[in-house]
Design a protein around this motif. Structure first.
Motif, PDB file in Angstrom:
ATOM      1  N   VAL A   1       0.668  -1.192  -0.048  1.00  0.00           N
ATOM      2  CA  VAL A   1      -0.119   0.184   0.128  1.00  0.00           C
ATOM      3  C   VAL A   1       0.943   0.932   0.293  1.00  0.00           C
ATOM      4  CG1 VAL A   1      -1.392   1.375   1.219  1.00  0.00           C
ATOM      5  CG2 VAL A   1      -1.834  -1.016   1.047  1.00  0.00           C
ATOM      6  N   LYS A   2       0.582   2.422  -0.897  1.00  0.00           N
ATOM      7  CA  LYS A   2       1.044   3.818  -0.983  1.00  0.00           C
ATOM      8  C   LYS A   2       1.370   4.401   0.050  1.00  0.00           C
ATOM      9  CE  LYS A   2       1.364   3.716  -6.015  1.00  0.00           C
ATOM     10  NZ  LYS A   2       0.788   4.607  -7.422  1.00  0.00           N
ATOM     11  N   ASN A   3      -0.009   4.777   0.934  1.00  0.00           N
ATOM     12  CA  ASN A   3       0.099   5.365   2.215  1.00  0.00           C
ATOM     13  C   ASN A   3      -1.197   4.656   2.552  1.00  0.00           C
ATOM     14  OD1 ASN A   3      -0.707   7.642   3.796  1.00  0.00           O
ATOM     15  ND2 ASN A   3      -1.034   8.729   2.433  1.00  0.00           N
TER      16      ASN A   3
ATOM     17  N   GLU B   1      -6.733   3.599   8.073  1.00  0.00           N
ATOM     18  CA  GLU B   1      -7.496   5.301   8.528  1.00  0.00           C
ATOM     19  C   GLU B   1      -8.894   4.587   7.769  1.00  0.00           C
ATOM     20  OE1 GLU B   1      -8.620   9.408   8.943  1.00  0.00           O
ATOM     21  OE2 GLU B   1      -7.188   9.500   8.173  1.00  0.00           O
ATOM     22  N   PHE B   2      -9.056   4.404   6.474  1.00  0.00           N
ATOM     23  CA  PHE B   2     -10.212   4.162   5.901  1.00  0.00           C
ATOM     24  C   PHE B   2     -10.453   2.594   5.757  1.00  0.00           C
ATOM     25  CE2 PHE B   2     -10.004   7.720   3.140  1.00  0.00           C
ATOM     26  CZ  PHE B   2     -10.839   7.892   2.830  1.00  0.00           C
TER      27      PHE B   2
ATOM     28  N   ASP C   1      -5.282  12.336  -3.992  1.00  0.00           N
ATOM     29  CA  ASP C   1      -4.139  12.542  -4.285  1.00  0.00           C
ATOM     30  C   ASP C   1      -3.548  10.721  -3.862  1.00  0.00           C
ATOM     31  OD1 ASP C   1      -3.658  14.571  -5.966  1.00  0.00           O
ATOM     32  OD2 ASP C   1      -2.737  15.829  -3.659  1.00  0.00           O
ATOM     33  N   ASP C   2      -4.210  10.080  -3.002  1.00  0.00           N
ATOM     34  CA  ASP C   2      -4.030   8.903  -2.652  1.00  0.00           C
ATOM     35  C   ASP C   2      -5.275   7.896  -3.023  1.00  0.00           C
ATOM     36  OD1 ASP C   2      -1.350   9.165  -1.064  1.00  0.00           O
ATOM     37  OD2 ASP C   2      -2.394  10.553   0.318  1.00  0.00           O
TER      38      ASP C   2
ATOM     39  N   VAL D   1      -6.871   4.388  -0.671  1.00  0.00           N
ATOM     40  CA  VAL D   1      -8.291   4.933  -0.641  1.00  0.00           C
ATOM     41  C   VAL D   1      -9.163   3.194  -1.082  1.00  0.00           C
ATOM     42  CG1 VAL D   1     -11.014   5.761  -0.473  1.00  0.00           C
ATOM     43  CG2 VAL D   1      -8.166   6.784  -0.176  1.00  0.00           C
ATOM     44  N   LEU D   2      -8.979   3.108  -2.833  1.00  0.00           N
ATOM     45  CA  LEU D   2      -9.564   1.972  -3.280  1.00  0.00           C
ATOM     46  C   LEU D   2      -8.767   0.359  -2.565  1.00  0.00           C
ATOM     47  CD1 LEU D   2      -9.350   3.176  -7.150  1.00  0.00           C
ATOM     48  CD2 LEU D   2     -11.434   3.444  -5.214  1.00  0.00           C
TER      49      LEU D   2
END
Length: 222
Positions: free
Chosen positions: A6-8, A14-15, A42-43, A47-48
């Protein structure tokens, strides 16, 4: 769905936590998370990924609210989210479709119907036509396979069930009678063995007494 890192990670976590609270079709929660997705465009990948993993691992009864969230983000935020979904929507949709009941399947298909010709005055699809067509083809194939499987399973009528029940009851009665008969036989054999043993013992006792009676006491020497 990707298994890449995961990038972020903070946004992802959080999601994932927020999605854990989405246990029913709550419009306020869905609207709030849609706005949050817009703020974090941007993230979008992270999120997806959080939504994908939630749909992948949560129990079936909690999947539909998350699916509605994905629909809301695509429609109300669009942009990068729609672009990222082009290559992963088919697998995401079909994997979920396979895991839920017929009522949820119907709601998913109804939602998919709103993705076609519902934008720019009915001139544009939310997702490319080839993506929607691929989903429809996969659904139709799965439905056809389910029908073929159903044909291979013989239908049981009420008469069949009654016959089966009657047969089971008859078998149970037959077994009970057989066991009762076998028990009676064992009792007869046991009594016979007991009688024979007693009779044998009695004969031995009588023979012993007869032997003693036949013996004469020697005359005393005068």
């Amino acid at each position: 769905m990707s298994d890449a890192p995961v990038k972020n990670r903070p946004i992802y976590r959080e999601f994932r936590n927020d999605l854990g609270k989405l246990t029913f079709n709550s419009k306020p929660i869905i609207n709030s998370l849609s706005k949050k997705a817009e703020v974090n465009v941007d993230d979008a990948e992270s999120v997806l990924r959080a939504i994908e993993d939630h749909l992948r691992f949560t129990v079936p009864k909690y999947k539909l609210p998350a699916f509605y969230l994905l629909d809301s983000i695509a429609k109300n935020v669009g942009g990068m989210y729609v672009s990222l979904l082009h290559g992963r929507l088919t697998k995401l949709f079909i994997d979920m479709w396979r895991s839920v009941d017929d009522m949820v399947k119907s709601k998913m298909e109804r939602t998919m119907g709103t993705w076609r010709n519902g934008f720019d005055g009915g001139k544009r699809n939310l997702f490319p036509e080839f993506v929607l067509r691929k989903i429809e083809e996969d659904i139709n194939r799965l439905k056809a396979r389910a029908k073929e499987t159903a044909k291979m399973v013989p239908e049981s009528t009420s008469d069949d069930l009654l016959d089966n029940l009657t047969g089971m009851q008859s078998y149970a009665k037959k077994r009970a009678l057989e066991e009762k008969h076998q028990s009676a036989q064992r009792e007869v054999v046991a009594r016979a063995d007991s009688y024979n043993g007693s009779a044998h013992h009695q004969r031995q006792h009588e023979q012993g007494n007869g032997h003693h009676k036949r013996q004469r006491t020697p005359d005393k020497i005068k």
